[in-house]
Design a protein around this motif. Sequence first.
Motif, mmCIF file in Angstrom:
data_model
loop_
_atom_site.group_PDB
_atom_site.id
_atom_site.type_symbol
_atom_site.label_atom_id
_atom_site.label_comp_id
_atom_site.label_asym_id
_atom_site.label_seq_id
_atom_site.Cartn_x
_atom_site.Cartn_y
_atom_site.Cartn_z
ATOM 1 N N ARG A 24 0.836 -1.213 0.000
ATOM 2 C CA ARG A 24 0.000 0.000 0.000
ATOM 3 C C ARG A 24 0.867 1.257 0.000
ATOM 4 O O ARG A 24 0.559 2.237 -0.691
ATOM 5 N N GLU A 27 2.353 1.875 -3.480
ATOM 6 C CA GLU A 27 1.368 2.426 -4.427
ATOM 7 C C GLU A 27 1.282 3.944 -4.315
ATOM 8 O O GLU A 27 0.966 4.633 -5.284
ATOM 9 N N GLN A 28 1.572 4.466 -3.120
ATOM 10 C CA GLN A 28 1.499 5.909 -2.897
ATOM 11 C C GLN A 28 2.811 6.609 -3.221
ATOM 12 O O GLN A 28 2.852 7.821 -3.424
ATOM 13 N N HIS A 32 8.444 7.399 2.441
ATOM 14 C CA HIS A 32 7.386 7.830 3.356
ATOM 15 C C HIS A 32 7.955 8.226 4.708
ATOM 16 O O HIS A 32 8.951 7.655 5.165
#
Length: 394
Positions: A24, A27-28, A32
Amino acid sequence: MEPVTDLTQYGDALHRDPHPVYARLREQGPVHRVRLATPGGPWETWLVVGYGEARAALADPRLAKDTARIGEVPLDEQLIGKYLLTADPPQHTRLRGLVARAFTMRRVEQLRPRIQQITDELLDDMLPRGRADLIGSLAYPLPVTVICELLGVPQVDRAEFRKMSAEVVAPTGEDSERAATVRFAEYLTELIEDKRRAGPTDDLLSDLIRTTAEDGDRLSPQELRGLAYLLLIAGHETTVNLIGNAVLALLAHPAQLAALRADTTLLGAAVEETLRWDGPAHNATYRYAAEPLEIAGTRIAQNEGVLVGLTAAHRDPARYAEPDRFDIRRDTGGHLAFGHGIHYCLGAPLARLEGRIAIGTLLERAPGLALDGEPGEWLPGLLMRGVRSLPVRW
């Protein structure tokens, strides 16, 4: 300000099966800001989850390892001393050069008969029982015996060594990690002094004590302690999990296990696919930005910490097709399980050799090998990836 992804919300699930979480995140984007759970409390850092970005970050000289430059000396370095994973060039270059003089490929290859002998002896003890915990019976005692013999750790000390090492790499609490590291520092100091007094022997630690470069440079007592600490821990903890994770993956994928039994020349490839699919190192060790930089368009301020996600990078579909599929015939070239760049693992050849011998001999001698219940809990923390126990029968 970059939003923070709170990974503490996943609890133990992040250790049991982190792959959906990382998918997940990928996908972004490949980088992060995350909040992690640590024994000392929640901690925020940058996490790299894309393969290309991870590979580049591991070799980026702007991502430094010597945190003393920002006033944050890690606990083990405070108590034990500088070692390869906490040093930058030119200090790292000097230390690695001195260690490489003693820890050679020839020395590793000479260990092959002894590794086979230890494996056979462990299986001689294990196989008549019909069932066992593979971690306690083979995956742990093999590499710990090899590294202790290689470095010259007396047999009588190895049970205590196991306790100290386990607490350091997967601490159950902040105080317990400190206590284990203090014991480790005291033990290594005594071990090195004993070897100095005893005179030359043929173990690696004795060689490191005597090693001298062309210019007369030698390792200081503190540097010897740091290198012994790194070699002892890194020299067995990763291999324990490599063997355990490989056997677990093969037993969970019967078609792959059957293919390997039918063609034992795939053994090396099975080890490499394990290193990619569920390698023993969850993340690379801590780095920080020695200067402001960008990773994939994300600005990292000077002195901010960066974790390079090895487990995350290895499931990036941009690098490996169908990355969640365990396939021992896959081309795993370029995997990052042993790192990349100047900090590439010195012990990679030894880990590979132990893994191939242990797994190959086990499958040959236990043709009916199968799981005998659920694996134990996955290790806490985000440094090592492996299970505490693996019940098997045959």
